[in-house]
Motif scaffolding. Structure first.
Motif, PDB file in Angstrom:
ATOM      1  N   GLU A   5      34.465  41.981  44.232  1.00  0.00           N
ATOM      2  CA  GLU A   5      35.315  40.788  44.235  1.00  0.00           C
ATOM      3  C   GLU A   5      34.717  39.670  43.384  1.00  0.00           C
ATOM      4  OE1 GLU A   5      34.459  42.497  47.040  1.00  0.00           O
ATOM      5  OE2 GLU A   5      36.428  43.439  47.322  1.00  0.00           O
ATOM      6  N   GLU A   6      33.389  39.502  43.456  1.00  0.00           N
ATOM      7  CA  GLU A   6      32.726  38.471  42.645  1.00  0.00           C
ATOM      8  C   GLU A   6      32.832  38.797  41.157  1.00  0.00           C
ATOM      9  OE1 GLU A   6      29.161  36.864  45.539  1.00  0.00           O
ATOM     10  OE2 GLU A   6      28.971  38.894  44.702  1.00  0.00           O
ATOM     11  N   LEU A   8      35.216  40.659  39.775  1.00  0.00           N
ATOM     12  CA  LEU A   8      36.628  40.440  39.411  1.00  0.00           C
ATOM     13  C   LEU A   8      36.894  38.968  39.129  1.00  0.00           C
ATOM     14  CD1 LEU A   8      38.888  42.569  41.785  1.00  0.00           C
ATOM     15  CD2 LEU A   8      38.725  42.711  39.304  1.00  0.00           C
ATOM     16  N   GLU A   9      36.419  38.109  40.010  1.00  0.00           N
ATOM     17  CA  GLU A   9      36.621  36.661  39.854  1.00  0.00           C
ATOM     18  C   GLU A   9      35.991  36.162  38.556  1.00  0.00           C
ATOM     19  OE1 GLU A   9      35.254  32.656  42.198  1.00  0.00           O
ATOM     20  OE2 GLU A   9      35.876  34.378  43.419  1.00  0.00           O
ATOM     21  N   LEU A  10      34.790  36.649  38.265  1.00  0.00           N
ATOM     22  CA  LEU A  10      34.115  36.237  37.038  1.00  0.00           C
ATOM     23  C   LEU A  10      34.921  36.660  35.809  1.00  0.00           C
ATOM     24  CD1 LEU A  10      30.396  36.296  36.294  1.00  0.00           C
ATOM     25  CD2 LEU A  10      31.930  37.325  34.653  1.00  0.00           C
ATOM     26  N   GLN A  12      38.092  37.368  35.615  1.00  0.00           N
ATOM     27  CA  GLN A  12      39.375  36.675  35.590  1.00  0.00           C
ATOM     28  C   GLN A  12      39.234  35.231  35.119  1.00  0.00           C
ATOM     29  OE1 GLN A  12      40.616  37.602  39.605  1.00  0.00           O
ATOM     30  NE2 GLN A  12      41.806  39.364  38.908  1.00  0.00           N
ATOM     31  N   SER A  13      38.009  34.696  35.096  1.00  0.00           N
ATOM     32  CA  SER A  13      37.793  33.337  34.615  1.00  0.00           C
ATOM     33  C   SER A  13      37.847  33.261  33.087  1.00  0.00           C
ATOM     34  CB  SER A  13      36.456  32.785  35.129  1.00  0.00           C
ATOM     35  OG  SER A  13      35.366  33.383  34.453  1.00  0.00           O
ATOM     36  N   ARG A  19      43.876  41.792  32.743  1.00  0.00           N
ATOM     37  CA  ARG A  19      43.513  42.804  33.732  1.00  0.00           C
ATOM     38  C   ARG A  19      44.452  44.008  33.653  1.00  0.00           C
ATOM     39  NH1 ARG A  19      42.535  42.011  40.217  1.00  0.00           N
ATOM     40  NH2 ARG A  19      42.667  44.218  40.761  1.00  0.00           N
TER      41      ARG A  19
END
Length: 165
Positions: A5-6, A8-10, A12-13, A19
């Motif tokens: 999840e971390e 993915l978040e990175l 997506q920034s 994606r």
């Protein structure tokens, strides 16, 4: 290790990345603005935290035969820097042939310049010019990328580094 999840978040920034969900819960991120055949920046990000970032045009990373570097054990800053460097490398046109007509060996050497920088504590960084960008390395690890020598030099001096020698 960062969680799935971390990571993915990175990824997506980065607004440049798109994606794409693939099989077995894995995720790819493409860079549609790539000037190379390669579009996948992030390849097979797996829910177990494994995955790869394209580093085939970068120095200082251990890659597989397709140019991908494992990201399993990278921390957030290392992963952010690698991803940014990957996008930057894919944003540059493919390299011209090594010997361009009319270009002397000395001109080519200047273009591929390297310099070593040290601080008061003896820490050393290497600044390399590659394909019109300047990359800053700590050992084999890419620390930062700059668009000009002046920008790199300003950063290094602000951080207390001076050219060695």
């Amino acid at each position: 290790m960062l969680s799935f999840e971390e990571k993915l978040e990175l990824f997506q920034s980065f607004p440049q990345l798109t994606r794409s969900d693939v099989s077995m819960g894995r995720v790819n991120f493409q860079f549609e603005g790539s000037l190379h055949e390669k579009k996948n920046v992030v390849f097979r990000l797996h829910p177990n935290g494994g995955g790869y970032v394209y580093a085939g045009l970068l120095d200082g990373y251990e890659t597989d035969e397709k140019g991908y570097a494992s990201i399993r054990d990278l921390d957030a800053e290392e992963l952010r820097q690698l991803t940014a460097a990957s996008i930057a490398s894919l944003s540059r046109p493919p390299s011209a042939p090594a010997a361009q007509p009319g270009q002397s060996r000395a001109a080519r050497r200047r273009r591929m310049a390297k310099s070593r920088w040290v601080d008061g504590d003896g820490n050393a960084l290497e600044l390399r010019s590659e394909d019109d960008l300047w990359y800053l390395y700590a050992g084999l690890n890419l620390e930062m990328a700059f668009e000009s020598f002046d920008e790199a030099e300003e950063y290094l001096r602000e951080e207390g580094f001076r050219p060695e020698g």
